[in-house]
Design an enzyme around this catalytic site. Structure first.
Site, PDB file in Angstrom:
ATOM      1  N   GLU A  25       0.970  -0.758  -5.754  1.00 30.77           N
ATOM      2  CA  GLU A  25       0.690   0.668  -5.542  1.00 30.77           C
ATOM      3  C   GLU A  25       1.879   1.512  -6.012  1.00 30.77           C
ATOM      4  O   GLU A  25       2.928   0.980  -6.357  1.00 30.77           O
ATOM      5  CB  GLU A  25       0.432   0.961  -4.053  1.00 30.77           C
ATOM      6  CG  GLU A  25      -0.967   0.639  -3.559  1.00 30.77           C
ATOM      7  CD  GLU A  25      -2.012   1.688  -3.934  1.00 30.77           C
ATOM      8  OE1 GLU A  25      -1.686   2.618  -4.711  1.00 30.77           O
ATOM      9  OE2 GLU A  25      -3.153   1.579  -3.465  1.00 30.77           O
ATOM     10  N   ASN A  59      -5.076   8.793   0.119  1.00 31.03           N
ATOM     11  CA  ASN A  59      -4.855   8.301  -1.237  1.00 31.03           C
ATOM     12  C   ASN A  59      -5.032   9.442  -2.235  1.00 31.03           C
ATOM     13  O   ASN A  59      -5.351  10.569  -1.870  1.00 31.03           O
ATOM     14  CB  ASN A  59      -5.846   7.176  -1.569  1.00 31.03           C
ATOM     15  CG  ASN A  59      -5.200   5.808  -1.614  1.00 31.03           C
ATOM     16  OD1 ASN A  59      -4.123   5.654  -2.176  1.00 31.03           O
ATOM     17  ND2 ASN A  59      -5.843   4.818  -1.003  1.00 31.03           N
ATOM     18  N   ASP A 119      -9.053   5.467  -5.051  1.00 34.29           N
ATOM     19  CA  ASP A 119      -7.727   5.033  -4.598  1.00 34.29           C
ATOM     20  C   ASP A 119      -6.691   5.993  -5.189  1.00 34.29           C
ATOM     21  O   ASP A 119      -6.852   7.196  -5.100  1.00 34.29           O
ATOM     22  CB  ASP A 119      -7.514   3.570  -5.009  1.00 34.29           C
ATOM     23  CG  ASP A 119      -6.485   2.850  -4.138  1.00 34.29           C
ATOM     24  OD1 ASP A 119      -5.411   3.403  -3.892  1.00 34.29           O
ATOM     25  OD2 ASP A 119      -6.760   1.711  -3.716  1.00 34.29           O
TER      26      ASP A 119
END
Length: 311
Positions: A16, A151, A218
């Site tokens: 991430e 997100n 996301d």
């Protein structure tokens, strides 16, 4: 548009928060589940890892050097790679069931951090900013709440629109943004995606467009034209939306669970993409062994550069 290239041969549990550091010419990202911050200098291609004491949800570069890191148990400043972690803020949540997740800095140098409600019961996720400018004591401000998984944080090129996604709710929000006042207003729905069908399971051998489910939003990034690129977790794709919400393009990804794009390279025309292998089935990992790797693809329109934390 060139096909995706594999940047890392090693896979990570939950990649991430990638960003391109322009002066270092290095790609940074985190493995949340692996509790590591990672970087890959362009000149060597060697991946360096730095173990963290708890899950690092997001990171950003700092104007005077080093990183700001939002972890489960606080927000920390590191003056150098591998250096001491100095706590600068503690966000108002219970770390037993909530942790820091996606985040980045705004154009004025505040660090914005979204959280995730791990139990998915109380809609406890929220969006905060941490302001440490001019050396004053950190000011923590909450901007949004009532979410499950924060997100997709991003701003338009003129900084007048802010985006934030709630992955578990399959939604992307948008607001008018006043950076000087540090306020969000005029909330609107930017995208609402269909929910996952009951009983749906990914078919590792089926084509992405035959899987019925298109995934959930996301991490995200924005290009210089204001287009919003969002990784669709379990959807095996990145979607590019115009500022007015029109779907402009869909880019199939090499793995089912892309997590977050960012723009990098000297011309900001390389789209980097992290991905996840966390909690995926053995059949899926056998079919997609590159799950958890980092990928890249050349794009026609440059992206916005990373914003630096100011303290």
């Amino acid at each position: 548009m060139m096909p995706w290239q594999t940047v890392t041969t090693q896979s990570y549990e939950l990649g991430e928060s990638p960003f391109w550091h322009p002066s270092e010419r290095a790609l940074y990202w985190v493995d949340i589940a692996g509790k590591q911050v990672l970087r890959r200098p362009a000149n060597t291609g060697t991946i360096e890892s730095w173990d963290m004491p708890s899950e690092p949800g997001c990171i950003a570069p700092t104007a005077s050097g080093g990183l700001v890191i939002a972890m489960r148990h606080g927000v920390f400043r590191a003056r150098s790679w591998g250096g001491a972690l100095e706590r600068i803020a503690t966000l108002p949540y219970d770390p037993a069931g909530v942790r820091a997740n996606d985040g980045k800095c705004d154009a004025l140098g505040r660090f914005w951090v979204g959280t995730v409600d791990e139990h998915k019961a109380g809609r406890l996720a929220a969006l905060f900013s941490i302001d440490c400018r001019a050396g004053h004591a950190p000011v923590v401000q909450q901007h949004a709440a009532d979410a499950l998984t924060g997100n997709g944080l991003a701003w338009s090129p003129d900084n007048r629109t802010a985006y934030w996604a709630d992955t578990s709710s399959h939604v992307i929000h948008a607001w008018d943004c006043d950076l000087q006042a540090n306020t969000l207003s005029a909330h609107r729905l930017f995208q609402q995606f269909p929910a996952k069908p009951d009983g749906w399971q990914l078919d590792p051998h089926g084509a992405p467009d035959q899987r019925v489910y298109g995934g959930r939003p996301d991490g995200a990034a924005v290009d210089v034209q204001g287009n919003y690129y969002v990784a669709m977790y379990e959807g095996q794709r990145v979607c590019r939306f115009a500022p007015d919400g029109r779907l402009l393009a869909v880019y199939p990804t090499p793995v089912p669970c892309p997590t977050m794009p960012c723009f990098g390279g000297d011309d900001l025309q390389t789209l980097y993409l992290t991905s996840s292998r966390q909690k995926r089935s053995s059949a899926e990992l056998a079919a997609f062994p590159a799950s958890g790797c980092v990928f890249s693809m050349r794009v026609d329109v440059p992206g916005l550069p990373v914003n630096f934390f100011a303290d």
